[in-house]
Design a protein around this motif. Structure first.
Motif: not given
Lengths: 337, 337
Positions: A246, A249, A255-260, A262, A266, B228, B246, B255-260, B262-263
Motif C-alpha cells: 500500500m 499509504q 490515517p487515510s480513509p480506506g476504500p468507500s 468495500l 460482498i 471494522l 455493511m 460514499p463513506s470512507p472505508g477502513p483506514s 486496511l494495510a
C-alpha cells in the motif's frame, strides 16, 4: 589493517515523507565472527517500499527498527569468514544484512542463492523476494485463469512488471496502472501488457472501464488508496484481490480513509487477501524454477536501476516514493566476486 | 368471489434513511396461474438489511427493483394452486414472493421447505437464508478452530446471534458487539458469549483489546464502517474476515470512507471475503442438518419479533436500522396452515 564497516543508521522516524536526514552515517571496524556466526560482505542492497514501513515506530510484520540501529535492508552478499556450520567462505547468500558494507549473522533469515543461470542482480529483480512475491501473490492468491482480466497497480515496478508478464503467460488480459507515459509505454510496448493507464493523467475509473470491458477478475494491489476504490466497482463475481503493498499509504502522517466501495466485496463475493512473502520462502523452489525457465525462454523480462555506493542509499530510497525509478532499484555496495 | 392481493410497491428510492413514504399501497385481484406457474399465499415475510440495499437505483447482487413494482422480499408461503409440475397445492415454500399477500411464480428462486422438526418461523430465524448465512460464513469462510477468538458485530441480530453460538460450539472465545445493554445482556447471559461490547456506550477498540487478550482470529462483519476499523489493528496472523453485510453503510447518501487500517490485512496476512448465501442454497442440506441438530440439542437458540399484518411492513423495516428490534424480524402476512 583494520577494515571499515560503513553504515547507515536510523537516526529519526520520518514524519510523512522519508528524508535523507532520517539516516545517520557511521563508520566502525569490521567485526569478527564468533562461534556460530559468519561475516558477510554486502554486494547489493535492495530498496523496496517496505523499507519505509519498517522505519515507523509501530511494528509491522517485523519489529520496528530501534532508533540508532543499522537501517534494515534486504541484501545479497558473499560470506568472507565463517564460524557457522551451515555457511562457508565464498557462499553467496541473501537475507537482511542491513544498510552496511559488512554484516555479522548467526544465519537467521539467510539463505544461499539458488543456483540459477541468471546475473547476480537478477536474484533481486527476477527471483528473491521480488519474483516470489509476484509469483505467489498472483498464482496462489490471484488464481488467474485463461481469458480473465488482471489489473495490476505500480505496474512498471519491480513486482508489478513481473505480475503482468506472468498474467500474460497464464492467458489473462492484463491492464497495468503506472505513473507517467514513459512507464506506460514500457509495460505496453515492451512487456506487451494489453493496456496501460497513466494514473497521473487519466481518470483511472473511466480508463479501467474502457480497458476492462469484461470487468476485473483479479486486482493485484501494490498501492491501496484511491486506485483500489476505482477498481472495486468494476470487479466481477468471485474476484480475487491479492494485497501486496500500500505504497500510497506509507508516507501518510495520519490515517487515510480506506476504500468507500468495500461493500463491493460482498456484492461480488470477492476475496481480498494480504500476504508476506517471508512466510513462503521455504517452499520457493518450484517458483524459482518457473521464473528461471520463463526468463530463459525470453518470456519474462526485468529492468534494474543500479545506484552506485552505499553512501547514496538514503537518496535512492526517496525515488521509490516519487516514482522516479524505472525498474528494480538496487544499491551496488561492493563488487561481484 | 374475487380475492384481493394487497401489495406494497416501491414508490420512490430512499435518499438516506428509508421512509414509509418510499412505499405505496395497492390492492388488486389475485391473479390466476398460467401453465408452468403456481399461486402462493404469503405466510411470513422476512425483513432483512438487504431489503434496504435492494431499494437503491444501483444493482446489487440482484437487479435494482424498478419503481412502481412490488417491493422485493424473502418469504414463506403455501402453494394454493399449481400448474407447475414441481409444486403442488399445499406445498410450503420459500423464495421471493415480495411484499404482497399473493404471488405468482414460475418457480424461479423457490424451494420447498426442508422437512425439519421446528416451528414454521424457524425457517427464517434458524434455517433459511439466516441460518445458512451464519453457518456458511462462519464455517466455510471463517474456518474457526478450537481456542481461537471470534468477534461478531450486530451480535444480537438474527445472523450474528447464530454466528456467536456456532462459534461457541466450535470452541472459540466469542465476543459480540451490539447496541445497548439489553442486547448485550441477552448475548452474554442467555447465549453465553464470553463478552459483549455495547458500541453505543463503549470505546469499541479499547473494549476489544480488553476482551480479546489473544487478538482476533475471526471477525464476522455484519456492519462495516468504524467497527471494522476498530477490529483491524487487533487481528492475528492469518485472520479471516467473512464480510456478511455493511448495515452501517446502507443508508448513506454519499460514499463513506472505508477502513483506514486496511494495510493490517497485509501485515497480518489476513483474508477478507464477501459472500452471498444465494450462491450456496443448492448445497445447503448438510448445514440444515447441523442447525436442526444443534437446535434439538438445545445448543442453538433464536428469538423472533413478529409484526402482525403486511400493512405494517414498511414501518417494521425501519426498526432494523434504528436497532430497535430484538431477534429475527418477521411480518405475519396470513395464518399458518
Amino acid at each position: 589493517m583494520t577494515r571499515t564497516n560503513r553504515q547507515w543508521l536510523l537516526a529519526s522516524r520520518p514524519d510523512g515523507e522519508v528524508k535523507v536526514e532520517n539516516f545517520a552515517w557511521r563508520e566502525q571496524a569490521v567485526p569478527e565472527p564468533r562461534d556460530g556466526e559468519f561475516l558477510l560482505r554486502t554486494i547489493y542492497l535492495s530498496l523496496d517500499p517496505t523499507n519505509r514501513a519498517w522505519m515507523n515506530a509501530a511494528d509491522t510484520y517485523l519489529p520496528a527498527i530501534p532508533l540508532g540501529e543499522v537501517m534494515r535492508g534486504i541484501g545479497i552478499g558473499i560470506v568472507e569468514e565463517s564460524r557457522h556450520p551451515g555457511f562457508s567462505a565464498g557462499d553467496l547468500v541473501q537475507g537482511l544484512p542491513g544498510w552496511q558494507t559488512y554484516a555479522l549473522s548467526d544465519g537467521t533469515g539467510y539463505s544461499k542463492l539458488p543456483p540459477a543461470p541468471v546475473p547476480l542482480e537478477a536474484h533481486f529483480a527476477l527471483l528473491g523476494h521480488i519474483g516470489l512475491t509476484a509469483h505467489y501473490g498472483l498464482l496462489e492468491i490471484g488464481e488467474p485463469k485463461q481469458g480473465e482480466t488482471l489489473v495490476v497497480s505500480a505496474a512498471a515496478g519491480a513486482v508489478g512488471s513481473l505480475v503482468g508478464q506472468i498474467g500474460k503467460l497464464k492467458g489473462c488480459r492484463v491492464v497495468g496502472i503506472a505513473g507517467g507515459e514513459k512507464k506506460c509505454a514500457w509495460i505496453r510496448d515492451d512487456l506487451r501488457f494489453d493496456a496501460a493507464i497513466d494514473y497521473r493523467n487519466e481518470n483511472v475509473f473511466e480508463s479501467l472501464r474502457k480497458h476492462c470491458p469484461q470487468g476485473i477478475d483479479i486486482y493485484f494491489d501494490n498501492v491501496g488508496g484511491p486506485i483500489l476504490d476505482a477498481v472495486l466497482p468494476l470487479i466481477n463475481n468471485h474476484a480475487r484481490i491479492p494485497l501486496c503493498g500500500m505504497i500510497s499509504q506509507y508516507n501518510s502522517t495520519r490515517p487515510s480513509p480506506g476504500p468507500s466501495n468495500l461493500a463491493m466485496l460482498i456484492i461480488r463475493r470477492a476475496r481480498m487477501q494480504g500476504f508476506i512473502i517471508l512466510d513462503h520462502l521455504a517452499n520457493a523452489a518450484p517458483a524459482v524454477r518457473d521464473l528461471v525457465t520463463w526468463y530463459a525462454e525470453g518470456k519474462l523480462r526485468y529492468r534494474t536501476e543500479m545506484v552506485e555506493g552505499i553512501e547514496n542509499a538514503p537518496e535512492a530510497l526517496l525515488k521509490l516514493f516519487s516514482g522516479q525509478n524505472t525498474g528494480k532499484l538496487l544499491v551496488k555496495v561492493s563488487g561481484e566476486p
